[in-house]
Design an enzyme around this catalytic site. Structure first.
Site, short mmCIF file in Angstrom:
data_model
loop_
_atom_site.label_atom_id
_atom_site.label_comp_id
_atom_site.label_asym_id
_atom_site.label_seq_id
_atom_site.Cartn_x
_atom_site.Cartn_y
_atom_site.Cartn_z
CG LEU A 36 10.48 -15.94 27.45
CD1 LEU A 36 9.06 -16.24 26.33
CD2 LEU A 36 10.31 -17.39 28.24
CG HIS A 37 15.59 -13.95 23.97
ND1 HIS A 37 16.02 -12.86 24.01
CD2 HIS A 37 14.05 -13.57 23.20
CE1 HIS A 37 14.93 -11.52 23.71
NE2 HIS A 37 14.21 -13.03 23.24
#
Length: 552
Positions: free
Chosen positions: A471-472
């Protein structure tokens, strides 16, 4: 109808938007409006503010925009789910609360690009220090009076202690602070938790200044396009619920929607690849082919083990125990509800040819996935592992002129030879650590990927089947003055346009080593000075750890 005029309209009340709103509204003569498409982060909302409840918002339409990638060709055609915060505070209100600055060499890499000289570590360090109160102690590397209060994970349970012993048995060092002099090694992690509650960007920066008469924050305000007069942005159009479109005028429009929404809104407004926009019937304001390109992310897997002894935190997650866990957190802000579980981990190099760490580990005293699902068998533990510097690149592209249609996300995970090689090295290191004597009293066998996965090709097949995003997402409106750049690093303005800036994860030229919340917040702090014309703090040249190769 055109509404009132503001000096700054900030599109997105997430991590960067919250920080900018606080800093830009210091002058009472400066009017600031924040438009957040998500809901308020109500104080009573346990799923946001209880750290251990982090698995609940992810996947919920009430908290999460629920993005999915296009079928990824190198992950067996799987669509990879991408959670993004649909609430004030953005993803800082639903993330894992891990605070990692990245390696100092990340910023040296940034500074090597054209126009980026003032984004080296020495120039960024004062902003990292400005934004934080490090409860472990302020020093030449860490701040002591900023809005982000950072608690060090206790990591005192016997599984965490076994982990620290095991990494040393495997030949890796401990370090006192991965955000200080030496990132390389293993340690307890800083996290955005204060007094047992999640400290999101909204809670740290925005709520303390909500009473300013020159600051307005409007939630459930979905911005549909930027308004231009020639090459100048003069405002935005937005919707609230099913109502008629509203317009607001702005001296400056600042996009803080993140690596997915900022390029999407630029493209919807006529800023992007001219040929692609024309094909969708969108009038071109500025031909900037770099918008939506250069997409980067971190992919990860979980290496999970069953435990012989009842030492994990699994009992706290059982339905019969949740009322007691919740009550202890509600009334005392303590117990299992007050932890994010990601209390420790570390950074290593996958081989001796790598100049600085390219792998990140998180250790959890439970076997579980982000969505809260757990393997059968009860007690267990796991490491999250993945390469930090994949050279795979993807895109964020709109497929419709309708703002409600999610853009197409193509990450191209595992698309390069070096990416695939690092994965084989990463899993080998993780398995080596988890097989050390320190885990012998607990180790009941590997659950995932399992003993049947042994060769490099089998490991890659498993990664293709099982990997998830960390989730980056980042880098889709990168700063710089060279080819493909979108944002001027000296002003945060979009190239070729006036009155329009971008400040969020999308402006990073390269993803950093670790979770990206801290670099985004640093970028917002530095951007605030650039936007206001403030004299920046002097660069701070400090020593930081660099691995010395045996041959040099």
């Amino acid at each position: 109808m055109t509404q009132d005029r503001y000096d700054f309209v900030i599109v997105g009340g997430g991590s960067a938007g919250s920080a900018l709103a606080s800093r830009l509204s210091v002058n009472p003569a400066t009017r600031v409006l924040v438009l957040e498409a998500g809901r308020p982060d109500y104080r009573w909302d346990v799923f946001i503010h209880m750290p251990a409840a982090l698995t609940f918002p992810i996947g919920s339409r009430f908290y999460d925009w629920q993005y999915q990638s296009e079928p990824e060709p190198h992950l067996n055609g799987r669509r990879i789910y991408h959670a993004r915060g649909k609430v004030l505070g953005g993803s800082s209100s639903i993330n894992g609360m891990i605070f990692q600055r990245g390696n100092p060499m990340d910023y040296q890499r940034w500074a090597a690009d054209p126009g980026m000289a003032d984004w080296d570590y020495a120039h960024c360090l004062p902003y990292f220090k400005r934004m934080e109160t490090c409860l472990a102690g302020a020093d030449e590397y860490r701040g002591g009076d900023g809005p982000l209060v950072l608690e060090r994970g206790p990591a005192t349970s016997e599984l965490f202690q076994a982990f620290f012993e095991a990494v040393q048995q495997a030949g890796y060092p401990l370090t006192s602070d991965v955000n200080g002099f030496r990132q390389e090694g293993f340690a307890a992690f800083d996290r955005n938790i204060h007094r047992g509650r999640r400290l999101s960007a909204a809670r740290a920066y925005l709520h303390p200044v909500m009473g300013r008469p020159n600051l307005d924050v409007t939630c459930r305000a979905f911005v549909t396009r930027i308004l231009f007069e020639g090459k100048r942005a003069v405002g935005v159009e937005y919707r609230r619920g099913g109502g008629a479109p509203r317009r607001v005028r702005a001296g400056e429009v600042i996009l803080c929607g993140g690596a997915i929404n900022s390029p999407q809104l630029l493209q919807l407004s006529g800023v992007g690849n001219a040929a692609e926009l024309a094909a969708l019937g969108i009038g071109v304001v500025a031909d900037l082919p770099g918008v939506g390109e250069n997409l980067q992310d971190h992919l990860e897997v979980y290496v999970q083990h069953a435990a012989k002894l009842p030492v994990s935190v699994a009992p706290a997650l059982k339905w019969r125990n949740r009322p007691m866990v919740g009550a202890r957190w509600l009334f005392a802000r303590s117990g299992p509800g007050a932890t994010n579980h990601f209390e420790a981990g570390g950074f290593v190099r996958s081989n001796d040819e790598v100049a600085y760490p390219n792998l990140m580990f998180h250790f959890l005293p439970i076997a579980i996935r982000y969505d809260g699902s757990a393997p059968a068998g009860g007690h267990g533990y796991q490491v999250h592992i993945g390469p930090m510097y994949s050279d795979s690149r993807g895109t964020v592209k709109i497929t419709s002129a309708d703002p409600a249609v999610h853009p197409a996300l193509r990450f191209n995970y595992l698309s390069t030879a070096s990416d695939r090689r690092e994965w084989a090295e990463a899993i080998a290191i993780a398995r080596d650590i988890l097989s050390q004597p320190a885990f012998a009293p607990y180790n009941a066998g590997e659950l995932s990927p399992g003993p049947a996965v042994s060769t490099d090709e089998q490991v890659l097949d498993w990664v293709r089947r099982d990997a998830e995003t960390a989730l980056h997402p980042s880098c889709t409106c990168k700063m710089g003055t060279g080819e493909g750049s979108v944002v001027d690093p000296a002003s945060m303005r979009v190239h070729g346009l006036e009155g329009l800036r971008v400040v969020d994860a999308s402006v990073m030229p390269y993803v950093t080593n670790g979770n990206i919340y801290a670099p985004v917040m640093m970028t917002a702090e530095k951007a605030a000075d650039l936007i206001l014309g403030n004299t920046p703090p002097p660069p701070e040249t400090v020593q930081f750890y660099r691995h010395r190769r045996r041959d040099g």
